[in-house]
Design an enzyme around this catalytic site. Structure first.
Site, PDB file in Angstrom:
ATOM      1  N   LYS A   6       7.448   3.926   6.028  1.00 21.32           N
ATOM      2  CA  LYS A   6       6.779   4.136   4.743  1.00 21.32           C
ATOM      3  C   LYS A   6       5.287   3.791   4.798  1.00 21.32           C
ATOM      4  O   LYS A   6       4.456   4.511   4.253  1.00 21.32           O
ATOM      5  CB  LYS A   6       7.459   3.300   3.645  1.00 21.32           C
ATOM      6  N   LYS A  39       3.020   6.622  13.129  1.00 21.39           N
ATOM      7  CA  LYS A  39       1.600   6.634  13.515  1.00 21.39           C
ATOM      8  C   LYS A  39       1.153   8.044  13.912  1.00 21.39           C
ATOM      9  O   LYS A  39       0.006   8.430  13.661  1.00 21.39           O
ATOM     10  CB  LYS A  39       1.352   5.646  14.660  1.00 21.39           C
ATOM     11  N   VAL A  73       0.810  -1.235   0.000  1.00 21.52           N
ATOM     12  CA  VAL A  73       0.000   0.000   0.000  1.00 21.52           C
ATOM     13  C   VAL A  73       0.837   1.275   0.000  1.00 21.52           C
ATOM     14  O   VAL A  73       0.276   2.369  -0.045  1.00 21.52           O
ATOM     15  CB  VAL A  73      -1.017   0.047   1.171  1.00 21.52           C
ATOM     16  N   TYR A  93       8.058   3.582  14.465  1.00 17.49           N
ATOM     17  CA  TYR A  93       6.642   3.216  14.548  1.00 17.49           C
ATOM     18  C   TYR A  93       5.837   4.376  15.140  1.00 17.49           C
ATOM     19  O   TYR A  93       4.836   4.812  14.573  1.00 17.49           O
ATOM     20  CB  TYR A  93       6.505   1.975  15.427  1.00 17.49           C
TER      21      TYR A  93
END
Ligand code: UDP
Length: 311
Positions: A91, A149, A57, A145
């Site tokens: 990414k 987010k 994606v 991470y």
């Protein structure tokens, strides 16, 4: 209803595929299987309302026809996974969220982002309410991470405010249950596989750090209700039942029927010392709170792990 689930072959994604099929949706599951696994959706192949598309994606996403909902769950999500896949993690949280939001805008679909308690970092406020901005190191090992987010949340709010996309953000706290990968390094599969194989449990640090564990069925119910609500701002979904990792190791040993045997390991950098969701908002807006007691959830999870380990 037609629903796209990115990361649909993962632990949470595959449980969402099951739930949305049960609700009568047509489900398109998209995954590139970096951390997801076909075993999680094998039982759905051939279902007339289910389709699997192998796709990364972070590249342009093409889906033909209309879409009503996009649930963006693609991402490595365990500390070991995002340490091993730091660039992919950054990414998918940034470029992947951008592509998925672009698709939502083009299709007029509702969009739900899987965010995380990691946006609170090593929290200085306890338990963590949605208003807390967090205590995150951008350059530490977990930064790949946490910051991805946090960026993803900012992007979702921008698409909501600027483009008028209908968006939802769920902040997911530690969740466990069937289809968790045995080797993802997280504490639940790690302790169970060690205990079931008669190996010592690898407690990181002195085990005084706390976590609050939510059973996957409860989490999925919370996400389903959030999607169907009209709340664009983040909502915590998790189980406030907090315990130390040492006590959790004891619990796992009891359930596996072995004496607690510990192999101490160093505490990883930036490992949050405490974590507990404040779920007042979820209760107020969604009438949601967890229902499955820890022991019951852990027993069914242990049964899954036993099967995977051929025990
Ligand atoms: N942990 C541990 N032993 C393990 C794996 C994890 O003691 O083999 C600890 C880890 O340091 C953390 C907690 O268990 O404090 C939860 O770790 P996990 O990787 O499951 O997720 P986190 O909540 O840190 O994202």
């Amino acid at each position: 209803m037609r629903t796209l689930i990115t990361g649909g072959a993962g632990f949470l994604g595959s449980n969402l595929c099951d739930r949305f099929l049960k609700e009568g949706h047509e489900v398109i599951c998209m995954d590139n299987l970096i951390t997801g696994n076909m075993d999680n959706i094998a039982h759905l192949i051939g279902h007339e309302r289910f389709r699997y598309i192998n796709h990364d994606v972070t590249e342009y996403i093409y889906v033909e026809g209309e879409l009503d909902n996009i649930l963006h769950f693609a991402s490595p999500a365990s500390p070991i996974d995002y340490l091993e896949l730091p660039i992919q993690t950054l990414k998918v949280g940034s470029l992947g969220t951008h592509k998925a939001l672009g698709l939502a805008k083009a299709k007029g679909a509702r969009f739900l982002l899987a965010s995380t308690s990691e946006v609170y970092g090593d929290p200085l406020i306890h338990p963590q309410p949605e208003e807390y901005f967090g205590n995150v190191s951008p350059i530490g090992p977990r930064g790949v991470y946490d910051e991805a987010k946090r960026f993803a949340e900012a992007l979702v709010m921008a698409y909501h405010r600027y483009h008028g996309v209908e968006t939802r953000i769920v902040r997911i706290f530690n969740t466990y249950g069937p289809r968790m990968r045995l080797d993802d390094g997280r504490v639940v599969p790690a302790f169970f596989s060690q205990a079931l194989k008669g190996e010592p449990l690898t407690i990181f640090g002195d085990g005084s750090q706390t976590r609050s564990f939510c059973f996957v069925d409860d989490l999925i119910e919370g996400i389903y209700r959030l999607l169907n609500s009209d709340e664009p701002e983040p909502v915590n979904i998790g189980n406030p039942h907090e315990m130390t990792i040492k006590d959790f190791a004891q619990k796992v040993s009891e359930l596996a029927g072995v004496e607690l045997n510990v192999e101490p390991r160093p505490l990883p950098q930036d490992d949050p010392k405490v974590r507990q969701p404040d779920i007042a908002k979820a209760l107020r807006l969604l009438g949601w709170e967890p229902r499955v007691p820890l022991e019951e959830g852990l027993k069914s999870t242990m049964a899954y792990f036993k099967k995977k380990l051929n025990l």
